[in-house]
Design a protein around this motif. Structure first.
Motif, PDB file in Angstrom:
ATOM      1  N   GLY A 194      54.578  60.430 -25.384  1.00  0.00           N
ATOM      2  CA  GLY A 194      53.466  59.130 -25.856  1.00  0.00           C
ATOM      3  C   GLY A 194      52.717  58.544 -24.541  1.00  0.00           C
ATOM      4  N   HIS A 195      53.153  59.177 -23.266  1.00  0.00           N
ATOM      5  CA  HIS A 195      52.400  58.589 -22.152  1.00  0.00           C
ATOM      6  C   HIS A 195      51.174  58.714 -21.892  1.00  0.00           C
ATOM      7  CE1 HIS A 195      56.655  56.999 -21.507  1.00  0.00           C
ATOM      8  NE2 HIS A 195      57.137  58.169 -21.337  1.00  0.00           N
ATOM      9  N   ARG A 196      50.556  57.970 -21.222  1.00  0.00           N
ATOM     10  CA  ARG A 196      48.977  58.244 -20.795  1.00  0.00           C
ATOM     11  C   ARG A 196      49.153  59.054 -19.420  1.00  0.00           C
ATOM     12  NH1 ARG A 196      45.967  53.219 -19.980  1.00  0.00           N
ATOM     13  NH2 ARG A 196      47.896  52.218 -19.412  1.00  0.00           N
ATOM     14  N   VAL A 197      48.578  59.953 -19.333  1.00  0.00           N
ATOM     15  CA  VAL A 197      48.899  61.054 -18.151  1.00  0.00           C
ATOM     16  C   VAL A 197      47.385  61.498 -17.719  1.00  0.00           C
ATOM     17  CG1 VAL A 197      50.210  63.167 -17.216  1.00  0.00           C
ATOM     18  CG2 VAL A 197      51.150  61.886 -19.149  1.00  0.00           C
ATOM     19  N   LEU A 253      50.016  59.276 -13.007  1.00  0.00           N
ATOM     20  CA  LEU A 253      49.404  60.316 -12.352  1.00  0.00           C
ATOM     21  C   LEU A 253      50.532  61.588 -11.769  1.00  0.00           C
ATOM     22  CD1 LEU A 253      46.733  61.713 -10.962  1.00  0.00           C
ATOM     23  CD2 LEU A 253      47.506  60.635  -9.003  1.00  0.00           C
ATOM     24  N   VAL A 254      50.276  62.873 -12.432  1.00  0.00           N
ATOM     25  CA  VAL A 254      50.980  63.988 -11.840  1.00  0.00           C
ATOM     26  C   VAL A 254      50.424  64.870 -11.122  1.00  0.00           C
ATOM     27  CG1 VAL A 254      52.579  65.725 -12.750  1.00  0.00           C
ATOM     28  CG2 VAL A 254      52.403  63.670 -13.944  1.00  0.00           C
ATOM     29  N   THR A 255      50.603  64.806  -9.825  1.00  0.00           N
ATOM     30  CA  THR A 255      50.045  65.874  -8.797  1.00  0.00           C
ATOM     31  C   THR A 255      50.657  67.145  -9.019  1.00  0.00           C
ATOM     32  OG1 THR A 255      51.299  65.542  -6.865  1.00  0.00           O
ATOM     33  CG2 THR A 255      49.561  63.795  -7.324  1.00  0.00           C
ATOM     34  N   GLY A 256      49.930  68.344  -8.617  1.00  0.00           N
ATOM     35  CA  GLY A 256      50.814  69.634  -9.027  1.00  0.00           C
ATOM     36  C   GLY A 256      50.888  69.654 -10.394  1.00  0.00           C
ATOM     37  N   ALA A 257      50.177  69.131 -11.291  1.00  0.00           N
ATOM     38  CA  ALA A 257      50.302  69.309 -12.674  1.00  0.00           C
ATOM     39  C   ALA A 257      50.035  70.884 -13.129  1.00  0.00           C
ATOM     40  CB  ALA A 257      49.492  68.221 -13.324  1.00  0.00           C
TER      41      ALA A 257
END
Length: 343
Positions: free
Chosen positions: A36-39, A16-20
């Motif tokens: 290749g990551h799941r985001v 999880l990226v906040t402020g994405a």
């Protein structure tokens, strides 16, 4: 990496990226997806369905994203967004220093309470790694250089005070509950997509729009400018480093330059002769101005092997060229208001 203590790999993890939707966050999301990551991209909710800078991301990046619209101030939405995630890279924040002078409560709500919501949910959900993004502003004016992670903290603006509070909340959860928090502290990040409230886009947009009299605030303070790709790589490196848990890790370029010299270097790279005008409305209150920032990055280099690709004066010049090229695109420049003071 040989000689480092990196251990956890992001491969196979749900991140999880906040402020994405923001400047650094959008670059981070794109890098993770391309690797290749799941985001899951946590963006600020709005009724238009806008996803900030992610709306400009390549189609193949957007197609691989799981987007969650919410608000880090809301603990229920934060918990929903974090459910099923292994790693949280927490970048959501209010960051403009001038705006913090007249709306400090918003900074406490977003930066302090927002971070509390993140680490509380991480504790309850058993998240494997939380990487909150701090700022060099928490150090205030350098008492010694280069500035290590042990430099005293000085809240010289409501913004920096709120980030000190956010940092301490995060670190307290590691001390009290063992929450796997790794705090990353970038110095002044710059690059494509940055808001014109920052000095480098301020200069570039004015020159790109044809101005030759450049309006700035204080010219003598120095900064350690880091290209956004270096900041992104540093965040990822810290996220994968078990030995960074429970501590603070600086990210910087190992190079300091004054605001005035930065403006002159940009003008040189853009082939422009300029006159610099210092405007009163752009000046911080005297005791609030951070006069000097210069990072010591030995810790991150020792722990992870990370080193800035845009280091020193030569690297700064290359990074400026990259940034200038992006802003010179008419479609990108049209998103800005050159010459208008941006809080």
């Amino acid at each position: 990496m040989e000689g480092t203590t990196a251990a956890m790999q992001l491969n196979g993890k749900r991140i999880l990226v906040t402020g994405a939707d923001g400047f650094i966050g959008s670059h981070l999301v794109e890098r993770l997806v391309r690797d290749g990551h799941r985001v899951r991209a946590f963006v600020q909710y709005n009724s238009f369905g806008h996803r900030g800078w992610l709306d400009q991301s390549p189609t193949e990046v957007q197609a691989d994203l799981d987007v969650f619209a919410g608000d880090v101030r809301d603990p229920y939405g934060v918990r929903t967004a974090m459910t099923g995630c292994d790693v949280v890279l927490h970048l959501a924040a209010l960051i403009a220093i001038p705006y913090s002078y007249h709306s400090p409560g918003a900074y406490v709500d977003t930066n302090v309470t927002g971070t509390l919501n993140i680490v509380q949910a991480a504790r309850d959900l058993g998240v494997e790694r939380v990487v909150p993004t701090s700022t060099s502003e928490v150090y205030g004016t350098a008492r010694f250089v280069p500035m290590t992670e042990d430099h005293p903290l000085q809240g010289q603006s409501p913004y920096s005070a709120s980030k000190i509070g956010a940092d301490q909340i995060a670190l307290s959860f590691h001390a009290a509950f063992g929450t796997p928090v790794s705090l990353v502290r970038p110095f002044n990040t710059y690059g494509p997509r940055q808001s014109a409230r920052a000095v480098i886009p301020t200069v570039i947009t004015q020159l790109a729009a044809g101005a030759r009299q450049v309006k700035l605030g204080a010219l003598s303070p120095t900064r350690d400018f880091s290209h956004v790709s270096d900041t992104v790589a540093g965040i990822i490196a810290v996220a994968e480093c078990d030995a960074a848990i429970g501590g603070v890790t600086n990210l910087g370029s190992g190079f300091e330059v004054s605001i005035g010299d930065t403006a002159r270097l940009i003008a040189e790279r853009m082939g422009a002769d300029i006159e610099i005008v210092s405007e009163a409305e752009r000046l911080r209150p005297e005791a609030s101005e951070v006069e000097r920032l210069f990072a010591d990055t030995r810790r991150v280099q020792t722990l992870t092997g990370w080193r800035p690709a845009y280091a020193g004066l030569e690297g700064f010049a290359r990074g400026l060229d990259d940034t200038i090229g992006w802003f010179r695109d008419p479609a990108n420049l049209a998103r800005y208001r050159p010459g208008t003071y941006a809080l």
